[in-house]
Design an enzyme around this catalytic site. Structure first.
Site, short mmCIF file in Angstrom:
data_model
loop_
_atom_site.label_atom_id
_atom_site.label_comp_id
_atom_site.label_asym_id
_atom_site.label_seq_id
_atom_site.Cartn_x
_atom_site.Cartn_y
_atom_site.Cartn_z
N SER A 19 0.84 -1.21 0.00
CA SER A 19 0.00 0.00 0.00
C SER A 19 0.87 1.26 0.00
O SER A 19 0.48 2.28 -0.59
CB SER A 19 -0.98 0.00 1.17
OG SER A 19 -0.32 0.18 2.40
N MET A 96 10.54 -6.35 4.75
CA MET A 96 10.61 -6.91 6.10
C MET A 96 11.82 -7.80 6.33
O MET A 96 11.76 -8.74 7.11
CB MET A 96 9.31 -7.67 6.40
CG MET A 96 8.05 -6.85 6.24
SD MET A 96 8.05 -5.31 7.20
CE MET A 96 7.64 -5.95 8.81
N ARG A 97 12.90 -7.48 5.65
CA ARG A 97 14.14 -8.25 5.79
C ARG A 97 15.20 -7.32 6.38
O ARG A 97 15.39 -6.21 5.87
CB ARG A 97 14.55 -8.68 4.38
CG ARG A 97 15.38 -9.91 4.23
CD ARG A 97 14.70 -11.20 4.48
NE ARG A 97 15.74 -12.14 4.84
CZ ARG A 97 15.62 -13.09 5.72
NH1 ARG A 97 14.49 -13.28 6.35
NH2 ARG A 97 16.63 -13.88 5.99
N ASN A 113 13.52 4.28 4.77
CA ASN A 113 12.57 3.25 5.22
C ASN A 113 11.37 3.94 5.85
O ASN A 113 11.51 5.03 6.42
CB ASN A 113 13.26 2.37 6.28
CG ASN A 113 12.34 1.31 6.86
OD1 ASN A 113 11.66 0.59 6.11
ND2 ASN A 113 12.30 1.20 8.18
N HIS A 115 8.55 3.32 8.82
CA HIS A 115 8.31 2.47 9.98
C HIS A 115 7.05 2.98 10.70
O HIS A 115 6.89 4.19 10.88
CB HIS A 115 9.51 2.51 10.92
CG HIS A 115 9.37 1.61 12.10
ND1 HIS A 115 9.52 0.25 12.02
CD2 HIS A 115 9.02 1.88 13.39
CE1 HIS A 115 9.30 -0.28 13.21
NE2 HIS A 115 9.00 0.68 14.05
N ASP A 151 15.98 0.40 12.35
CA ASP A 151 15.03 1.50 12.64
C ASP A 151 15.68 2.65 13.41
O ASP A 151 15.05 3.23 14.31
CB ASP A 151 13.82 0.95 13.42
CG ASP A 151 13.06 -0.12 12.65
OD1 ASP A 151 13.07 -0.08 11.42
OD2 ASP A 151 12.48 -1.01 13.29
N GLU A 180 1.03 7.16 6.83
CA GLU A 180 2.18 6.66 6.07
C GLU A 180 2.05 7.03 4.60
O GLU A 180 3.03 7.43 3.94
CB GLU A 180 2.30 5.13 6.20
CG GLU A 180 2.62 4.65 7.60
CD GLU A 180 2.83 3.14 7.65
OE1 GLU A 180 3.52 2.60 6.78
OE2 GLU A 180 2.30 2.50 8.59
C1 GAR Z 1 3.66 -0.59 6.78
O1 GAR Z 1 2.87 -0.30 7.91
C2 GAR Z 1 5.11 -0.26 7.06
O2 GAR Z 1 5.28 0.89 7.85
C3 GAR Z 1 5.55 -1.49 7.80
O3 GAR Z 1 4.95 -2.56 7.13
C4 GAR Z 1 3.73 -2.11 6.55
C5 GAR Z 1 3.78 -2.43 5.09
O4 GAR Z 1 2.54 -2.16 4.48
N1 GAR Z 1 6.98 -1.61 7.82
C6 GAR Z 1 7.66 -2.08 8.85
O5 GAR Z 1 7.14 -2.49 9.86
C7 GAR Z 1 9.16 -2.08 8.65
N2 GAR Z 1 9.82 -2.28 9.90
P1 GAR Z 1 2.41 -2.06 2.92
O6 GAR Z 1 3.06 -3.32 2.33
O7 GAR Z 1 0.94 -2.02 2.66
O8 GAR Z 1 3.12 -0.81 2.47
#
Ligand code: GAR
Length: 206
Positions: A19, A96-97, A113, A115, A151, A180
């Site tokens: 998203s 997420m890696r 990034n 977060h 982070d 976000e």
């Molecule tokens: C988002 O909330 C992003 O901030 C988080 O994963 C989600 C991805 O959503 N990222 C983390 O937690 C990184 N540490 P998306 O695939 O719909 O963009």
């Protein structure tokens, strides 16, 4: 954007729904937005974010970390794919890696990034569960430069949201996600306009 400056060539790295990637794709629909997404790379095959990229006509690559013998080999392939796309800058958007210092060093000050917390609070995973459990009154999201520590890099933009009575992790996540989708395209715009510089552990926006 400075007149006639070429658009910033951006690689977006994802692991799932995409998203935040979509928010960047939507921003790029505006001809004046100073960014071109040149590739989307996922470390997970078959995720929704890849469909979103393909629907927008963006080149996609899957670099499945499970197919590699160790982090270094995976990250070398990742680096090669990003470089081959011509990208000048990398955006981790739900990637997420964890990345090692070796990879991060290659993209120093050229990788951000997003977060879903008000860093430096609530680094890591399961952020919304922990925020609700702790009884926080506010949460939010952060766009920051990537450094080897998870982070932890210099912060570019943040947005704050209330934690409402009765929130659970899902309702809070949805409220944070709306923000976000605003701050990520905004941060990337500032970078593309050459308005962001890093001074030690701080970001200066001009
Ligand atoms: C988002 O909330 C992003 O901030 C988080 O994963 C989600 C991805 O959503 N990222 C983390 O937690 C990184 N540490 P998306 O695939 O719909 O963009």
């Amino acid at each position: 954007m400075v007149a006639n400056r070429a658009k910033l060539k951006l690689a977006v790295l994802i692991s799932g729904r995409g998203s935040n990637l979509q928010s960047l794709i939507d921003a790029c629909d505006d001809a004046d937005y100073p960014v071109e997404i040149v590739t989307v790379v996922s470390n997970v095959p078959g995720v929704q974010g890849l469909d979103k990229a393909e629907a927008a006509g963006i080149e996609t690559t899957v670099i499945d970390h499970t197919a590699f013998d160790g982090r270094e080999a995976f990250e070398n392939a990742l680096h090669d794919a990003i470089s081959a796309s011509g990208a000048e800058f990398v955006c981790l958007a739900g990637f997420m890696r964890m990345l090692t210092g070796g990879f991060v060093g290659k993209w120093r000050d050229r990788m951000i990034n997003i977060h879903p917390s008000l860093l430096p609070d609530y680094k890591g995973l399961h952020v919304h569960e922990r925020v609700v459990e702790a009884g926080e009154k506010f949460s939010g999201c952060t766009v920051h430069f990537v450094v080897p520590d998870l982070d932890s890099g210099p912060i570019i933009v943040q947005a704050k949201v209330p934690v409402e009575p009765g929130d659970d992790a899902d309702t809070l996540a949805a409220r944070v996600l709306d923000e976000e989708h605003k701050i990520l395209p905004e941060a990337v715009r500032l970078i593309a306009e050459d308005r962001v510089s890093v001074d030690g552990d701080r970001v200066i926006i001009t």
